[in-house]
Write a protein that holds these residues in place. Structure first.
Motif, PDB file in Angstrom:
ATOM      1  N   VAL A  38      -4.285   2.284  -1.299  1.00  9.61           N
ATOM      2  CA  VAL A  38      -3.481   1.125  -1.688  1.00  9.61           C
ATOM      3  C   VAL A  38      -2.248   1.637  -2.415  1.00  9.61           C
ATOM      4  CG1 VAL A  38      -3.432  -0.935  -3.141  1.00  9.61           C
ATOM      5  CG2 VAL A  38      -5.489  -0.389  -1.833  1.00  9.61           C
ATOM      6  N   THR A  39      -1.092   1.058  -2.088  1.00  6.05           N
ATOM      7  CA  THR A  39       0.166   1.459  -2.704  1.00  6.05           C
ATOM      8  C   THR A  39       0.766   0.280  -3.457  1.00  6.05           C
ATOM      9  OG1 THR A  39       0.561   3.032  -0.925  1.00  6.05           O
ATOM     10  CG2 THR A  39       2.465   2.402  -2.260  1.00  6.05           C
ATOM     11  N   TYR A  40       1.232   0.563  -4.672  1.00  4.75           N
ATOM     12  CA  TYR A  40       1.892  -0.459  -5.493  1.00  4.75           C
ATOM     13  C   TYR A  40       2.965   0.221  -6.329  1.00  4.75           C
ATOM     14  CZ  TYR A  40       2.585  -4.090  -9.018  1.00  4.75           C
ATOM     15  OH  TYR A  40       3.139  -5.022  -9.857  1.00  4.75           O
ATOM     16  N   ARG A  41       4.203  -0.202  -6.176  1.00  2.00           N
ATOM     17  CA  ARG A  41       5.345   0.304  -6.938  1.00  2.00           C
ATOM     18  C   ARG A  41       5.377   1.828  -7.010  1.00  2.00           C
ATOM     19  NH1 ARG A  41       5.317  -3.043 -12.357  1.00  2.00           N
ATOM     20  NH2 ARG A  41       6.771  -1.409 -12.891  1.00  2.00           N
ATOM     21  N   GLY A  42       5.163   2.478  -5.864  1.00  4.82           N
ATOM     22  CA  GLY A  42       5.258   3.926  -5.788  1.00  4.82           C
ATOM     23  C   GLY A  42       4.025   4.674  -6.239  1.00  4.82           C
ATOM     24  N   VAL A  43       2.929   3.957  -6.498  1.00  7.55           N
ATOM     25  CA  VAL A  43       1.683   4.597  -6.919  1.00  7.55           C
ATOM     26  C   VAL A  43       0.629   4.365  -5.844  1.00  7.55           C
ATOM     27  CG1 VAL A  43      -0.135   4.611  -8.663  1.00  7.55           C
ATOM     28  CG2 VAL A  43       2.246   4.283  -9.356  1.00  7.55           C
ATOM     29  N   ASP A  44      -0.060   5.438  -5.453  1.00  9.81           N
ATOM     30  CA  ASP A  44      -1.160   5.348  -4.483  1.00  9.81           C
ATOM     31  C   ASP A  44      -2.485   5.452  -5.223  1.00  9.81           C
ATOM     32  OD1 ASP A  44       0.512   5.226  -2.278  1.00  9.81           O
ATOM     33  OD2 ASP A  44       0.477   7.385  -1.961  1.00  9.81           O
ATOM     34  N   VAL A  45      -3.476   4.691  -4.755  1.00 12.14           N
ATOM     35  CA  VAL A  45      -4.813   4.738  -5.321  1.00 12.14           C
ATOM     36  C   VAL A  45      -5.814   4.444  -4.206  1.00 12.14           C
ATOM     37  CG1 VAL A  45      -4.737   2.324  -6.062  1.00 12.14           C
ATOM     38  CG2 VAL A  45      -6.295   3.884  -7.192  1.00 12.14           C
ATOM     39  N   GLU A  46      -6.983   5.076  -4.284  1.00  5.37           N
ATOM     40  CA  GLU A  46      -8.035   4.830  -3.299  1.00  5.37           C
ATOM     41  C   GLU A  46      -9.009   3.796  -3.849  1.00  5.37           C
ATOM     42  OE1 GLU A  46      -9.876   8.595  -2.451  1.00  5.37           O
ATOM     43  OE2 GLU A  46      -7.969   9.503  -1.885  1.00  5.37           O
ATOM     44  N   VAL A  47      -9.397   2.837  -2.996  1.00  7.27           N
ATOM     45  CA  VAL A  47     -10.385   1.819  -3.373  1.00  7.27           C
ATOM     46  C   VAL A  47     -11.466   1.766  -2.295  1.00  7.27           C
ATOM     47  CG1 VAL A  47      -8.721   0.453  -4.710  1.00  7.27           C
ATOM     48  CG2 VAL A  47      -9.120  -0.106  -2.314  1.00  7.27           C
ATOM     49  N   PRO A  48     -12.661   1.288  -2.669  1.00  6.29           N
ATOM     50  CA  PRO A  48     -13.751   1.234  -1.686  1.00  6.29           C
ATOM     51  C   PRO A  48     -13.372   0.436  -0.439  1.00  6.29           C
ATOM     52  CG  PRO A  48     -14.599   0.861  -3.894  1.00  6.29           C
ATOM     53  CD  PRO A  48     -13.094   0.854  -4.003  1.00  6.29           C
ATOM     54  N   PRO A  49     -14.016   0.735   0.686  1.00  4.84           N
ATOM     55  CA  PRO A  49     -13.667   0.096   1.954  1.00  4.84           C
ATOM     56  C   PRO A  49     -13.854  -1.424   1.968  1.00  4.84           C
ATOM     57  CG  PRO A  49     -15.394   1.752   2.288  1.00  4.84           C
ATOM     58  CD  PRO A  49     -15.064   1.734   0.840  1.00  4.84           C
ATOM     59  N   ASP A  50     -14.792  -1.947   1.175  1.00  2.50           N
ATOM     60  CA  ASP A  50     -15.049  -3.384   1.187  1.00  2.50           C
ATOM     61  C   ASP A  50     -14.195  -4.148   0.171  1.00  2.50           C
ATOM     62  OD1 ASP A  50     -16.459  -2.205  -0.935  1.00  2.50           O
ATOM     63  OD2 ASP A  50     -17.939  -3.820  -0.968  1.00  2.50           O
ATOM     64  N   TRP A  51     -13.357  -3.462  -0.575  1.00  4.91           N
ATOM     65  CA  TRP A  51     -12.485  -4.146  -1.524  1.00  4.91           C
ATOM     66  C   TRP A  51     -11.281  -4.703  -0.779  1.00  4.91           C
ATOM     67  CZ3 TRP A  51     -11.841  -1.933  -7.078  1.00  4.91           C
ATOM     68  CH2 TRP A  51     -13.088  -1.795  -7.677  1.00  4.91           C
ATOM     69  N   ARG A  52     -10.692  -5.741  -1.348  1.00  4.56           N
ATOM     70  CA  ARG A  52      -9.509  -6.368  -0.753  1.00  4.56           C
ATOM     71  C   ARG A  52      -8.582  -6.833  -1.862  1.00  4.56           C
ATOM     72  NH1 ARG A  52      -9.883 -11.875  -1.100  1.00  4.56           N
ATOM     73  NH2 ARG A  52     -11.905 -12.694  -1.677  1.00  4.56           N
ATOM     74  N   ARG A  53      -7.352  -7.142  -1.473  1.00  6.17           N
ATOM     75  CA  ARG A  53      -6.390  -7.683  -2.436  1.00  6.17           C
ATOM     76  C   ARG A  53      -6.833  -9.091  -2.800  1.00  6.17           C
ATOM     77  NH1 ARG A  53      -1.681 -10.733  -2.691  1.00  6.17           N
ATOM     78  NH2 ARG A  53      -0.283 -10.046  -4.336  1.00  6.17           N
ATOM     79  N   LEU A  54      -6.878  -9.385  -4.085  1.00  7.75           N
ATOM     80  CA  LEU A  54      -7.287 -10.693  -4.570  1.00  7.75           C
ATOM     81  C   LEU A  54      -6.046 -11.503  -4.927  1.00  7.75           C
ATOM     82  CD1 LEU A  54     -10.182  -9.506  -6.902  1.00  7.75           C
ATOM     83  CD2 LEU A  54     -10.371 -10.375  -4.563  1.00  7.75           C
ATOM     84  N   GLU A  55      -5.967 -12.713  -4.445  1.00  8.34           N
ATOM     85  CA  GLU A  55      -4.819 -13.576  -4.743  1.00  8.34           C
ATOM     86  C   GLU A  55      -4.982 -14.117  -6.155  1.00  8.34           C
ATOM     87  OE1 GLU A  55      -1.411 -14.878  -4.807  1.00  8.34           O
ATOM     88  OE2 GLU A  55      -1.998 -13.958  -2.915  1.00  8.34           O
ATOM     89  N   ALA A  56      -4.316 -13.478  -7.099  1.00  7.76           N
ATOM     90  CA  ALA A  56      -4.492 -13.805  -8.506  1.00  7.76           C
ATOM     91  C   ALA A  56      -3.217 -14.341  -9.149  1.00  7.76           C
ATOM     92  CB  ALA A  56      -4.983 -12.574  -9.256  1.00  7.76           C
ATOM     93  N   ALA A  57      -2.297 -14.859  -8.347  1.00  2.90           N
ATOM     94  CA  ALA A  57      -1.026 -15.342  -8.882  1.00  2.90           C
ATOM     95  C   ALA A  57      -1.217 -16.478  -9.880  1.00  2.90           C
ATOM     96  CB  ALA A  57      -0.106 -15.781  -7.749  1.00  2.90           C
ATOM     97  N   SER A  58      -2.276 -17.271  -9.729  1.00  2.29           N
ATOM     98  CA  SER A  58      -2.489 -18.397 -10.636  1.00  2.29           C
ATOM     99  C   SER A  58      -3.279 -18.001 -11.882  1.00  2.29           C
ATOM    100  CB  SER A  58      -3.226 -19.518  -9.902  1.00  2.29           C
ATOM    101  OG  SER A  58      -4.501 -19.061  -9.492  1.00  2.29           O
ATOM    102  N   CYS A  59      -3.688 -16.760 -11.982  1.00  6.00           N
ATOM    103  CA  CYS A  59      -4.480 -16.297 -13.131  1.00  6.00           C
ATOM    104  C   CYS A  59      -3.557 -15.830 -14.252  1.00  6.00           C
ATOM    105  CB  CYS A  59      -5.368 -15.131 -12.716  1.00  6.00           C
ATOM    106  SG  CYS A  59      -6.406 -15.464 -11.291  1.00  6.00           S
ATOM    107  N   ASP A  60      -4.087 -15.814 -15.468  1.00  2.00           N
ATOM    108  CA  ASP A  60      -3.344 -15.235 -16.584  1.00  2.00           C
ATOM    109  C   ASP A  60      -3.269 -13.732 -16.379  1.00  2.00           C
ATOM    110  OD1 ASP A  60      -3.067 -17.674 -17.806  1.00  2.00           O
ATOM    111  OD2 ASP A  60      -4.799 -17.423 -19.124  1.00  2.00           O
ATOM    112  N   GLY A  61      -2.168 -13.134 -16.740  1.00  2.00           N
ATOM    113  CA  GLY A  61      -2.037 -11.686 -16.625  1.00  2.00           C
ATOM    114  C   GLY A  61      -1.417 -11.278 -15.307  1.00  2.00           C
ATOM    115  N   THR A  62      -1.785 -10.113 -14.861  1.00  2.00           N
ATOM    116  CA  THR A  62      -1.181  -9.528 -13.673  1.00  2.00           C
ATOM    117  C   THR A  62      -1.663 -10.185 -12.383  1.00  2.00           C
ATOM    118  OG1 THR A  62      -0.808  -7.499 -12.450  1.00  2.00           O
ATOM    119  CG2 THR A  62      -2.911  -7.697 -13.560  1.00  2.00           C
TER     120      THR A  62
END
Length: 159
Positions: free
Chosen positions: A55-79
């Motif tokens: 997964v890439t975000y703002r020039g940073v790469d990170v590995e996450v488990p295969p069953d993980w996905r991006r969570l739509e958290a725009a309505s949550c407090d914080g990031t």
């Protein structure tokens, strides 16, 4: 002499046309609204040999488990940028991965892996930790210490 007068007239016309064009272009440059840019979004950019997602975000790469996905958290407090297992509440404060802004990130512990307390998504407790790369903090929590360690150890800047 007539040819010289025509050349002078042509040069004057070209200079006037150039000044008018420069004026129009300058006016447009200083009066148009700047384009609106969408906030940065994390995305899966590949997989590792053993199937974990990169997964890439703002020039940073990170590995996450295969069953993980991006969570739509725009309505949550914080990031709004987070990843986690399918079915995880996007606003859950206790499990998954968060991409946070280093300038506003505040924690009670040092970078690395630490014991996480019992919570709704970690009913037997778990592990949490973070690392910082530039102005991005990668903050993660999971019941499995090996998952947290691998995610944090995989963090790197893109080339």
């Amino acid at each position: 002499m007539a040819v010289l007068a025509k050349v002078r007239a042509a040069v004057v016309v070209l200079l006037i046309a150039g000044l008018v064009l420069a004026g129009v272009v300058g006016y447009r440059l200083f009066t148009e609204e700047p384009p609106e840019h969408e906030p940065p979004v994390s995305r899966s950019t590949g997989t590792t040999d053993d199937g974990w997602q990169v997964v890439t975000y703002r020039g940073v790469d990170v590995e996450v488990p295969p069953d993980w996905r991006r969570l739509e958290a725009a309505s949550c407090d914080g990031t709004p940028e987070r990843w986690g297992p399918g079915g995880l509440d996007p606003c859950a404060p206790d499990a998954g991965l968060w991409f946070r802004d280093a300038t506003t990130f505040d924690t009670g512990f040092d970078p690395g892996v630490h014991v996480a307390p019992v919570s709704a998504n970690l009913p037997e407790g778990g592990w949490a930790g973070y690392v910082t790369r530039g102005d991005v903090v990668i903050d993660v929590a999971d019941p499995d210490q090996a998952v947290v360690r691998r995610i944090l150890q995989s963090v790197g800047a893109t080339i």
